[in-house]
Design a protein around this motif. Structure first.
Motif, PDB file in Angstrom:
ATOM      1  N   ASN A  20      -3.641   4.259  11.554  1.00  0.00           N
ATOM      2  CA  ASN A  20      -2.093   5.579  11.552  1.00  0.00           C
ATOM      3  C   ASN A  20      -2.474   6.508  10.926  1.00  0.00           C
ATOM      4  O   ASN A  20      -3.057   6.859  10.208  1.00  0.00           O
ATOM      5  CB  ASN A  20      -1.631   4.237  11.003  1.00  0.00           C
ATOM      6  CG  ASN A  20       0.440   4.844  10.930  1.00  0.00           C
ATOM      7  OD1 ASN A  20       0.558   4.334  12.091  1.00  0.00           O
ATOM      8  ND2 ASN A  20       0.980   5.271  10.031  1.00  0.00           N
ATOM      9  N   ASP A  22       0.227   8.806   8.643  1.00  0.00           N
ATOM     10  CA  ASP A  22       0.934   8.747   8.495  1.00  0.00           C
ATOM     11  C   ASP A  22       1.390  10.322   7.744  1.00  0.00           C
ATOM     12  O   ASP A  22       1.399  10.993   8.396  1.00  0.00           O
ATOM     13  CB  ASP A  22       1.328   7.948   6.600  1.00  0.00           C
ATOM     14  CG  ASP A  22       1.187   7.082   7.074  1.00  0.00           C
ATOM     15  OD1 ASP A  22       0.326   6.156   7.349  1.00  0.00           O
ATOM     16  OD2 ASP A  22       0.915   6.219   5.219  1.00  0.00           O
ATOM     17  N   ASP A  23       2.830  10.700   7.732  1.00  0.00           N
ATOM     18  CA  ASP A  23       3.145  11.569   6.880  1.00  0.00           C
ATOM     19  C   ASP A  23       3.536  13.015   8.562  1.00  0.00           C
ATOM     20  O   ASP A  23       3.605  13.761   8.003  1.00  0.00           O
ATOM     21  CB  ASP A  23       2.573  12.455   5.843  1.00  0.00           C
ATOM     22  CG  ASP A  23       2.457  11.771   5.329  1.00  0.00           C
ATOM     23  OD1 ASP A  23       3.620  10.642   5.052  1.00  0.00           O
ATOM     24  OD2 ASP A  23       1.919  12.108   4.243  1.00  0.00           O
ATOM     25  N   THR A  47       3.600   7.662  11.724  1.00  0.00           N
ATOM     26  CA  THR A  47       4.981   6.641  11.797  1.00  0.00           C
ATOM     27  C   THR A  47       5.552   8.438  10.892  1.00  0.00           C
ATOM     28  O   THR A  47       4.797   8.852  10.158  1.00  0.00           O
ATOM     29  CB  THR A  47       5.335   5.494  10.094  1.00  0.00           C
ATOM     30  OG1 THR A  47       3.664   6.407   9.202  1.00  0.00           O
ATOM     31  CG2 THR A  47       4.915   5.045  10.945  1.00  0.00           C
ATOM     32  N   HIS A  73       8.767   5.839   9.055  1.00  0.00           N
ATOM     33  CA  HIS A  73       7.873   6.194   8.052  1.00  0.00           C
ATOM     34  C   HIS A  73       8.844   5.854   6.408  1.00  0.00           C
ATOM     35  O   HIS A  73       9.497   7.071   6.209  1.00  0.00           O
ATOM     36  CB  HIS A  73       6.690   7.300   7.333  1.00  0.00           C
ATOM     37  CG  HIS A  73       6.187   7.212   6.357  1.00  0.00           C
ATOM     38  ND1 HIS A  73       5.229   6.216   6.649  1.00  0.00           N
ATOM     39  CD2 HIS A  73       5.760   8.179   5.700  1.00  0.00           C
ATOM     40  CE1 HIS A  73       4.468   6.729   5.351  1.00  0.00           C
ATOM     41  NE2 HIS A  73       4.284   7.764   4.564  1.00  0.00           N
ATOM     42  N   THR A  75      10.821   6.397   3.989  1.00  0.00           N
ATOM     43  CA  THR A  75      10.894   7.878   3.100  1.00  0.00           C
ATOM     44  C   THR A  75      11.904   7.560   1.951  1.00  0.00           C
ATOM     45  O   THR A  75      13.340   7.360   2.299  1.00  0.00           O
ATOM     46  CB  THR A  75      10.666   8.544   4.161  1.00  0.00           C
ATOM     47  OG1 THR A  75       9.422   8.755   4.498  1.00  0.00           O
ATOM     48  CG2 THR A  75      10.610  10.428   2.580  1.00  0.00           C
ATOM     49  N   ASP A 142       6.762   1.625   7.983  1.00  0.00           N
ATOM     50  CA  ASP A 142       6.359   1.121   6.925  1.00  0.00           C
ATOM     51  C   ASP A 142       6.672   2.365   5.382  1.00  0.00           C
ATOM     52  O   ASP A 142       7.425   2.458   6.066  1.00  0.00           O
ATOM     53  CB  ASP A 142       4.121   1.857   7.197  1.00  0.00           C
ATOM     54  CG  ASP A 142       3.919   2.559   7.781  1.00  0.00           C
ATOM     55  OD1 ASP A 142       5.567   3.688   6.982  1.00  0.00           O
ATOM     56  OD2 ASP A 142       3.455   3.962   8.631  1.00  0.00           O
ATOM     57  N   ASN A 143       5.812   2.240   4.501  1.00  0.00           N
ATOM     58  CA  ASN A 143       5.933   2.743   3.357  1.00  0.00           C
ATOM     59  C   ASN A 143       5.798   3.988   3.017  1.00  0.00           C
ATOM     60  O   ASN A 143       4.600   3.449   2.896  1.00  0.00           O
ATOM     61  CB  ASN A 143       6.043   1.935   2.685  1.00  0.00           C
ATOM     62  CG  ASN A 143       6.928   2.259   1.503  1.00  0.00           C
ATOM     63  OD1 ASN A 143       6.928   1.946   0.399  1.00  0.00           O
ATOM     64  ND2 ASN A 143       8.399   3.696   0.862  1.00  0.00           N
ATOM     65  N   HIS A 144       6.095   5.393   3.020  1.00  0.00           N
ATOM     66  CA  HIS A 144       6.337   6.692   2.018  1.00  0.00           C
ATOM     67  C   HIS A 144       5.956   6.413   0.550  1.00  0.00           C
ATOM     68  O   HIS A 144       6.333   5.747   0.013  1.00  0.00           O
ATOM     69  CB  HIS A 144       6.986   7.758   2.127  1.00  0.00           C
ATOM     70  CG  HIS A 144       6.281   8.908   1.821  1.00  0.00           C
ATOM     71  ND1 HIS A 144       5.079   9.438   2.248  1.00  0.00           N
ATOM     72  CD2 HIS A 144       6.899   9.877   0.906  1.00  0.00           C
ATOM     73  CE1 HIS A 144       4.896  10.403   1.847  1.00  0.00           C
ATOM     74  NE2 HIS A 144       5.703  10.949   0.817  1.00  0.00           N
ATOM     75  N   ARG A 173       4.402  -3.056   7.403  1.00  0.00           N
ATOM     76  CA  ARG A 173       2.909  -2.629   6.491  1.00  0.00           C
ATOM     77  C   ARG A 173       2.946  -3.610   5.450  1.00  0.00           C
ATOM     78  O   ARG A 173       3.428  -3.019   4.574  1.00  0.00           O
ATOM     79  CB  ARG A 173       3.338  -0.889   6.295  1.00  0.00           C
ATOM     80  CG  ARG A 173       1.703  -1.111   5.817  1.00  0.00           C
ATOM     81  CD  ARG A 173       1.520   0.493   5.879  1.00  0.00           C
ATOM     82  NE  ARG A 173       0.632   1.533   6.413  1.00  0.00           N
ATOM     83  CZ  ARG A 173       1.431   2.741   6.536  1.00  0.00           C
ATOM     84  NH1 ARG A 173       1.731   3.600   4.899  1.00  0.00           N
ATOM     85  NH2 ARG A 173       0.536   3.406   7.344  1.00  0.00           N
ATOM     86  N   ILE A 247      -4.842   4.261   7.001  1.00  0.00           N
ATOM     87  CA  ILE A 247      -4.292   4.999   6.757  1.00  0.00           C
ATOM     88  C   ILE A 247      -4.557   6.522   6.672  1.00  0.00           C
ATOM     89  O   ILE A 247      -5.627   6.552   5.583  1.00  0.00           O
ATOM     90  CB  ILE A 247      -3.656   4.828   5.132  1.00  0.00           C
ATOM     91  CG1 ILE A 247      -2.491   3.522   5.755  1.00  0.00           C
ATOM     92  CG2 ILE A 247      -1.979   6.269   5.088  1.00  0.00           C
ATOM     93  CD1 ILE A 247      -2.366   3.004   3.642  1.00  0.00           C
ATOM     94  N   HIS A 249      -3.779  10.955   6.462  1.00  0.00           N
ATOM     95  CA  HIS A 249      -2.457  11.960   6.693  1.00  0.00           C
ATOM     96  C   HIS A 249      -3.616  13.030   7.406  1.00  0.00           C
ATOM     97  O   HIS A 249      -3.236  13.773   6.709  1.00  0.00           O
ATOM     98  CB  HIS A 249      -1.872  12.210   5.203  1.00  0.00           C
ATOM     99  CG  HIS A 249      -1.902  10.682   4.403  1.00  0.00           C
ATOM    100  ND1 HIS A 249      -2.560  10.054   3.514  1.00  0.00           N
ATOM    101  CD2 HIS A 249      -0.630  10.558   4.033  1.00  0.00           C
ATOM    102  CE1 HIS A 249      -2.382   9.047   3.100  1.00  0.00           C
ATOM    103  NE2 HIS A 249      -0.986   9.317   3.376  1.00  0.00           N
TER     104      HIS A 249
END
Length: 306
Positions: A20, A22-23, A47, A73, A75, A142-144, A173, A247, A249
């Motif tokens: 995945n 992220d960001d 995400t 994501h 945030t 999912d989660n930042h 996630r 994960i 970035h």
């Protein structure tokens, strides 16, 4: 207890991997890099940080690429000094979620200490609704910065997460089994806590992962791409049977990125790492099967009530 991989119909020894990005939506440099990796099938999914200034670009692009796996994501923190963002919810107070300037708190500890649970839930819903309104075929959430897991103070917001994900029928996630960065099992107390959270997700009909893995966010002093690649190949070799999410970035290294980000070169390494033939060969040699979040969403929707 069956693994998520087995629930999806795979064998007990199959090693499945979701990569995945992220960001998505953080900045234009992240967007262009992630779009390239998604289109090339290099990453499984991405995400979007819906509160960020470049989220609309990411969402509009995703709406025209609905066969790709793109999620939200969640945030609720804003960590950089010169670029900030705040809530997307506009229907009531978000006072507990923000600083005096109106931006999200800088770190997860401040968020955990101050956030009102109802305001958190409203913001999570608003972020999903914003993505859906823009046409994103949202596959997961999912989660930042891990702000919702209670990692800093023990005060988690997973009840609210499960409410929202069950309502929108989205997987989340959350690892069923915890392990350390070395690949060793987590301490028993933490491992038991993870199993309890996963069991609650199961009861709510929210699909979750077996394992969550990543390399350190920050580069070590003098870290080279060759060292980073060696670490990544080692991580891949340590993957356990089940569904793991890895994960990264990724971003293009540009003046925009270096203007605010503390790790632009590491983001560039993450842009390149899964396009690297040695890394691709390692995945093939290890028999690792790359899947996407749509498989988990399909399982969840097939087995949960509308």
């Amino acid at each position: 207890m069956k693994s998520t991989a087995e629930l999806l119909g795979y064998g007990p020894n199959d090693r499945l991997l979701i990569i995945n990005a992220d960001d998505f939506g953080l900045c234009h440099s992240s967007n262009k890099g992630i779009q390239k990796l998604l289109e090339g099938g290099i990453v499984s999914s991405a995400t979007i940080m819906m509160p960020c200034a470049w989220a609309r670009e990411a969402a509009v692009w995703s709406a025209s690429h609905t066969l790709l796996d793109v999620g939200v994501h969640f945030t609720l923190t804003s960590e950089w000094d010169v670029m900030k963002w705040g809530p997307v919810y506009r229907g009531g107070s978000t006072e507990s979620l923000v600083t005096g300037e109106g931006y999200f708190h800088r770190d997860s500890k401040s968020f955990e200490r101050r956030a009102d649970t109802e305001q958190v839930k409203q913001e999570l819903i608003a972020q999903v609704e914003m993505a859906l309104h823009m046409g994103v075929n949202v596959t997961h959430a999912d989660n930042h910065m891990g702000s919702l897991y209670g990692l800093q103070t023990g005060r988690h917001f997973l009840t609210e997460v499960f409410d929202v994900c069950a309502g929108y029928r989205l997987p989340f996630r959350l690892p069923r089994f915890l392990q350390l960065e070395s690949g060793a099992p987590a301490p028993p107390e933490l491992a038991l806590q993870a199993l309890k959270h996963a069991a609650e997700a199961d009861r709510r009909g929210v699909a979750v992962l077996d394992y969550l893995v990543a390399l350190p966010f920050h580069a070590k002093p003098g870290e080279t791409y060759a060292q980073f690649k060696s670490q990544m190949i080692s991580l891949l070799k340590r993957l356990k049977p089940g569904v793991s999410e890895l994960i990264i970035h990724p971003a293009l290294v540009t003046d925009e990125l270096t203007a605010f980000h503390s790790e632009p070169l590491k983001r560039g390494m993450e842009m390149d790492i899964f396009r690297d033939k040695e890394v691709q060969d390692a995945m093939h040699y290890e028999g690792i099967k790359q899947i996407g979040w749509k498989e988990l969403r399909h399982y969840q929707r097939r087995n949960s009530r509308p």
